[in-house]
Design a protein around this motif. Structure first.
Motif, short mmCIF file in Angstrom:
data_model
loop_
_atom_site.label_atom_id
_atom_site.label_comp_id
_atom_site.label_asym_id
_atom_site.label_seq_id
_atom_site.Cartn_x
_atom_site.Cartn_y
_atom_site.Cartn_z
N LYS A 6 11.80 -29.16 140.07
CA LYS A 6 11.92 -30.49 140.66
C LYS A 6 12.08 -30.43 142.17
CE LYS A 6 13.92 -32.31 136.42
NZ LYS A 6 12.68 -32.79 135.84
N LEU A 7 12.70 -29.38 142.67
CA LEU A 7 12.92 -29.33 144.12
C LEU A 7 11.77 -28.65 144.85
CD1 LEU A 7 16.76 -28.70 144.27
CD2 LEU A 7 15.51 -30.83 144.48
N THR A 8 11.25 -27.54 144.30
CA THR A 8 10.17 -26.82 145.01
C THR A 8 8.84 -27.58 144.84
OG1 THR A 8 10.10 -25.36 143.08
CG2 THR A 8 11.17 -24.52 145.07
N ASN A 21 40.96 -29.01 146.00
CA ASN A 21 39.76 -29.76 146.39
C ASN A 21 38.59 -29.62 145.42
OD1 ASN A 21 40.86 -30.78 148.63
ND2 ASN A 21 39.98 -29.30 150.06
N PHE A 22 38.72 -28.69 144.46
CA PHE A 22 37.53 -28.35 143.68
C PHE A 22 37.70 -28.56 142.18
CE2 PHE A 22 37.04 -25.89 147.53
CZ PHE A 22 35.71 -26.14 147.85
N ASP A 23 36.53 -28.77 141.51
CA ASP A 23 36.47 -28.72 140.05
C ASP A 23 35.53 -27.59 139.65
OD1 ASP A 23 38.06 -30.95 139.36
OD2 ASP A 23 36.41 -32.30 139.94
N LEU A 24 35.84 -26.97 138.51
CA LEU A 24 34.87 -26.05 137.91
C LEU A 24 33.96 -26.92 137.04
CD1 LEU A 24 33.92 -23.17 137.18
CD2 LEU A 24 35.61 -23.21 135.32
N VAL A 25 32.67 -26.98 137.36
CA VAL A 25 31.81 -27.99 136.73
C VAL A 25 31.04 -27.43 135.55
CG1 VAL A 25 29.85 -29.53 137.16
CG2 VAL A 25 31.58 -29.20 138.91
N MET A 26 30.48 -26.26 135.72
CA MET A 26 29.73 -25.71 134.59
C MET A 26 29.45 -24.23 134.81
SD MET A 26 26.21 -25.04 135.05
CE MET A 26 25.19 -25.08 136.52
N ILE A 27 29.12 -23.56 133.72
CA ILE A 27 28.64 -22.17 133.79
C ILE A 27 27.32 -22.13 133.03
CG2 ILE A 27 29.12 -19.79 133.11
CD1 ILE A 27 32.11 -20.43 133.30
N SER A 28 26.34 -21.44 133.62
CA SER A 28 25.06 -21.33 132.92
C SER A 28 24.64 -19.87 132.84
CB SER A 28 23.98 -22.15 133.64
OG SER A 28 23.63 -21.54 134.86
N ASN A 29 23.74 -19.60 131.92
CA ASN A 29 23.20 -18.25 131.76
C ASN A 29 21.69 -18.42 131.62
OD1 ASN A 29 22.44 -15.68 130.28
ND2 ASN A 29 24.63 -15.33 130.63
N ARG A 30 20.93 -17.76 132.48
CA ARG A 30 19.47 -17.94 132.55
C ARG A 30 19.10 -19.43 132.67
NH1 ARG A 30 16.40 -14.45 128.16
NH2 ARG A 30 18.11 -15.05 126.78
N GLY A 31 19.92 -20.19 133.39
CA GLY A 31 19.61 -21.59 133.66
C GLY A 31 20.07 -22.56 132.59
N THR A 56 19.65 -28.35 141.38
CA THR A 56 19.26 -28.89 140.08
C THR A 56 20.41 -28.75 139.09
OG1 THR A 56 18.33 -26.72 139.63
CG2 THR A 56 16.80 -28.42 140.32
N LEU A 57 20.33 -29.52 138.03
CA LEU A 57 21.30 -29.40 136.95
C LEU A 57 20.87 -28.24 136.05
CD1 LEU A 57 21.68 -33.15 135.85
CD2 LEU A 57 23.12 -31.84 137.42
N ALA A 58 21.82 -27.70 135.30
CA ALA A 58 21.45 -26.68 134.31
C ALA A 58 20.83 -27.38 133.11
CB ALA A 58 22.69 -25.92 133.87
#
Ligand code: NAD
Length: 485
Positions: A181-183, A407-417, A480-482
């Motif tokens: 989506k970005l590139t 100041n921060f939240d841990l939002v998500m963890i992804s593996n291979r996107g 991008t989102l995972a």
């Protein structure tokens, strides 16, 4: 008055086909003079790490046009391809490849009476061809795909101008912006922006896989297509297949200062020295060059003679009717020369009187592309890539939480996107590299230093492989989102 251009014979069959093409030029009284330059495999072997002498480089930079035979890149010596280096160093940002039905070159489509006449414009500098790759863990390699707004604008504008010059009525942008989506999104957005300047050309976009299917089922519906580098590379070979193979695929690498004209095929080491190579692709590249230089009358004369020759069934051993004796490289060139002044059955192409020669002398490049300014930027978080093969996502999340500040939240963890925390599927298979995303809390402002601190703290518990900052540009989210997020 003759214009001087640089000529490199190339390796393998290069000298044989170049000599044949220059003989045809001479017989047509093309107003060109040639300065032969030293480039190619033997210059790599002689210790020139770029594959060319410094005199060759100076000549090409002075004259601005290089007509080149194919060149071999020595394998396994760590040297870069001279062909790719030349395109990148001299910023030949648009790669134009013309494909069309040639009478006498039988294909599935010619047999079905379906005419093909299309041009691929491929971005020639950016994308994965930056070759910026890293092994983040022993099991995980990543490559950077660079698409820029000014780089895309350069090639897209060239594509619209080319479409206008050729009298095309439409230009399509092929992409994969549904996934990247970005590139690809940036390339498409730039295309849509520039299309507004060309209301006379009907613009459209198409997803690249759909394009491939449509090219092999209804190629007659396309006139011109502009694409990013890698997708353009693949699609242009597909198009070569539609019209009879690489032997009929010419290519122009166009830049503002220096342009390079060459066949798409390589050095054909299996037939080198036998004098049987097909010079058509290099001749078609030469015709593209003549048109580019404004020598349209010479281009038309040669093109008509070539098409007439092919129509007569004269062919080298790599194509054509097997029941008709083939000719060798020189025999083919002789036939084209004998046919100068003849026109093919369709009436041939008309050249205007040779137009004012394009000033081939390079003007000193601005060498900085204009970049967009004045957009409000905000840093909103960081993706930290870590190697943690022995940990499950929830265990990694516990370590990540130790790095959090107010100041921060841990939002998500992804593996291979694919998102694997806070939610995920037990069926998602994991490799040993995770992306851990930290975002700032709404209403707070964070500095780059704070973001780097998170990564530094994380490195005490896990191996940090790389860090990417999360940016917002005005309303536009710069990451991008995972999958599954
Ligand atoms: P190739 O295009 O040289 O050959 C593929 C096949 O097509 C061979 O069977 C060959 O005989 C045939 N062929 C190619 N051109 C022909 C012609 N004009 N007439 C008749 N038959 C022809 O591809 P390859 O074997 O993969 O590459 C050989 C070398 O060329 C490699 O070193 C590669 O790096 C180099 N190469 C250079 C360029 C360039 O200079 N732009 C492009 C592609 C490959």
């Amino acid at each position: 008055m003759k214009t001087k251009i640089a000529v490199a014979n190339g390796d393998g069959i290069g000298p044989e086909i170049m000599q044949a093409v220059l003989r045809i030029f001479e017989a047509t009284n093309v107003p060109l003079e040639y300065e032969f330059v030293e480039m190619g495999k033997s210059y790599f072997d002689a210790g020139h790490s770029t594959g060319m002498t410094s005199a060759a480089k100076d000549t090409i930079e002075n004259l601005g046009i290089l007509f080149k035979g194919p060149m071999e890149t020595p394998k396994g010596k760590g040297v870069k391809s001279i062909n790719v280096t030349a395109r990148k160093v001299w910023n030949t940002y648009a790669n134009q490849r013309d494909f069309r039905t040639l009478n006498g070159v039988e294909t599935v489509f010619s047999k079905a009476g379906i005419p093909i006449n299309l041009t691929i414009i491929r971005e020639n500098i950016e994308d994965t061809y930056g070759g910026i790759e890293h092994l983040l863990t022993y099991d995980v390699a990543v490559g950077r795909r660079i698409i820029t707004r000014p780089g895309s604008a350069q090639v897209i504008r060239y594509a619209f101008e080319m479409a206008r010059r050729k009298g095309y009525t439409k230009l399509a942008c092929a992409h994969k912006a549904n996934i990247m989506k970005l590139t690809d999104g940036l390339f498409l957005e730039t295309f849509q922006e520039i299309a507004k300047e060309y209301p006379d050309i009907q613009s459209s976009d198409i997803i690249v896989d759909d394009l491939c299917m449509k090219l092999v089922t209804q190629p007659q519906n396309f006139q011109a297509i502009v694409l990013t580098n890698l997708q353009g590379d693949i699609v242009s070979d597909l198009c070569a297949g539609l019209v009879g193979g690489l032997g009929f695929a010419p290519s122009a690498n166009i830049g503002d200062n220096i342009s390079i004209f060459e066949a798409v095929h390589g050095t054909a080491p299996d037939i080198m020295g036998k004098g049987i190579a097909n010079p058509t692709a290099l001749l078609l590249s030469g015709i593209l060059m003549l048109r580019y230089m404004g020598l349209t009358e010479s281009a038309a004369t040669i093109e008509n003679a070539l098409l007439y020759t092919l129509e007569q069934g004269i062919h080298t051993g790599d194509f054509g009717d097997r029941s008709v004796q083939s000719v060798n490289t020189n025999g083919f060139a002789d036939a084209v020369i004998a046919n100068l002044g003849k026109v093919p059955a369709n009436g041939g192409v008309k050249g205007q009187a040779n137009m004012q020669l394009k000033a081939t002398q390079p003007h000193l490049s601005k060498n900085k592309l204009t970049v967009t300014r004045g957009i409000k930027e905000e840093m909103v978080g960081v993706d930290v890539f870590v190697e943690a093969g022995e940990l499950q996502p929830n265990e990694l999340a516990e370590l990540a939480k130790k790095c959090l500040t107010d100041n921060f939240d841990l939002v998500m963890i992804s593996n291979r996107g694919t998102q694997v925390w806070p939610t995920g599927s037990i069926y998602t298979e994991l490799v040993n590299e995770y992306r851990v995303r930290f975002e700032k809390k709404p209403g707070t402002t964070v500095s780059q230093k704070e973001l780097l601190h998170i990564a530094a703290d994380f490195s005490e518990d896990a191996k940090v492989c790389s860090v990417e900052f999360l940016m917002k540009f005005g309303d536009k989210i710069g990451y991008t989102l995972a999958q599954g997020q």
